[in-house]
Structure formats: C-alpha cells, structure tokens
Design an enzyme around this catalytic site. Structure first.
Site, short mmCIF file in Angstrom:
data_model
loop_
_atom_site.label_atom_id
_atom_site.label_comp_id
_atom_site.label_asym_id
_atom_site.label_seq_id
_atom_site.Cartn_x
_atom_site.Cartn_y
_atom_site.Cartn_z
N HIS A 22 0.83 -1.21 0.00
CA HIS A 22 0.00 0.00 0.00
C HIS A 22 0.86 1.25 0.00
O HIS A 22 2.04 1.21 0.32
CB HIS A 22 -0.99 0.04 1.17
CG HIS A 22 -0.37 0.00 2.54
ND1 HIS A 22 -0.15 -1.18 3.22
CD2 HIS A 22 0.08 0.98 3.36
CE1 HIS A 22 0.40 -0.91 4.40
NE2 HIS A 22 0.55 0.41 4.51
N GLU A 59 7.57 1.02 5.17
CA GLU A 59 7.01 -0.03 6.04
C GLU A 59 7.26 -1.37 5.34
O GLU A 59 7.06 -1.49 4.13
CB GLU A 59 5.51 0.20 6.21
CG GLU A 59 4.81 -0.84 7.08
CD GLU A 59 3.32 -0.56 7.26
OE1 GLU A 59 2.73 0.17 6.44
OE2 GLU A 59 2.75 -1.12 8.22
N HIS A 73 3.94 7.09 3.93
CA HIS A 73 4.87 5.98 3.75
C HIS A 73 4.40 5.07 2.63
O HIS A 73 3.26 5.18 2.18
CB HIS A 73 5.08 5.18 5.05
CG HIS A 73 3.87 4.45 5.56
ND1 HIS A 73 3.01 4.99 6.49
CD2 HIS A 73 3.37 3.22 5.26
CE1 HIS A 73 2.05 4.11 6.76
NE2 HIS A 73 2.23 3.03 6.02
CO CO Z 1 1.00 1.30 6.34
#
Ligand code: CO
Length: 134
Positions: free
Chosen positions: A7, A130, A79
């Site tokens: 994502h 991440e 992020h």
């Molecule tokens: Co995230």
C-alpha cells in the site's frame, strides 16, 4: 527480497472527506475505518486492482500522524509498504547493510494483523518505508 507494493499511505486531515472523494469522485472501493491504538492512528483501506491506499488519521494524544499533519496541513504521502516473506530475515539483512529500523527493532502487528517494521526515511531517499510480512 521485497515483493509486492502492499500500500501507499496518505495522511489526511479529514478522514470522511477523503473517503467520500475516493468513493464518489474516483469510484474506488473504500473500506470501514479501523482504530489502531498501538499505532496512534485510525486507518481506512482503499482497494485498488493492484495495490491499496491507506488513509491515516490521528488517534489519541501522541499520534505520530499529528506532527506530520501540522507540517503538511493538506495531508500528504506518509509511507509506502512493501511485502517481505520473512520480516526478521529482512530486518537483519537491512541492519547489516547499515539501514536503521525505527523503534525497538522488533516487529509490531500492523493494520492487516501481520508483523510490520518501519525503516528510517533518511536511509531510503527521504521515504518512510514499512515492511509487512506477507
Ligand atoms: Co501502512
């Protein structure tokens, strides 16, 4: 080592407005808000055919998103999340390469119920990364 883009996370100052815009103007499939007290955020996932968008909205007193929104009042990309098969092996390889893992260095359980880690943005082109175990 890294796999799919899981994502892209966008911090938003108005969660309802962001959801309505993606649902109504962009025609996307927008999920329900989920509170993540361990991470100080409320998240909403938008499902796209090849990845997801994660809206982040501050939750609680010490949300890491609050400062980001102070600096970026209109919101912004916060992020990006890559999948890895083995998060501990990924962490060890990255720390050996000199990259910094944020926090204790131990994975936390993320928004999908899977272990996640964050890498220092200064080590990755100014982008907070991440890693999520797939
Ligand atoms: Co995230």
């Amino acid at each position: 080592m890294i796999g799919r883009l899981n994502h892209v996370a966008i911090a938003v100052p108005d969660l309802d407005a962001a959801c309505a815009q993606y649902r109504d103007a962009l025609g996307a499939s927008v999920g329900a808000p989920q509170d993540e007290p361990d991470h100080g955020v409320t998240v909403v996932f938008v499902d796209l055919p090849n990845t997801k968008i994660e809206f982040l909205y501050p939750l609680g007193e010490n949300s890491p998103i609050a400062g980001f929104l102070e600096k970026n009042p209109a919101g912004g990309i916060h992020h990006i999340c890559y999948e890895v098969e083995d998060i501990l092996a990924a962490r060890d390889r990255l720390t050996e390469s000199g990259a910094r893992v944020l926090g204790s260095g131990e994975p936390k359980i993320g928004a999908h119920g899977k272990p996640v880690l964050f890498l220092h943005p200064k080590d990755f082109g100014g982008t907070l990364i991440e890693l999520e175990q797939s």
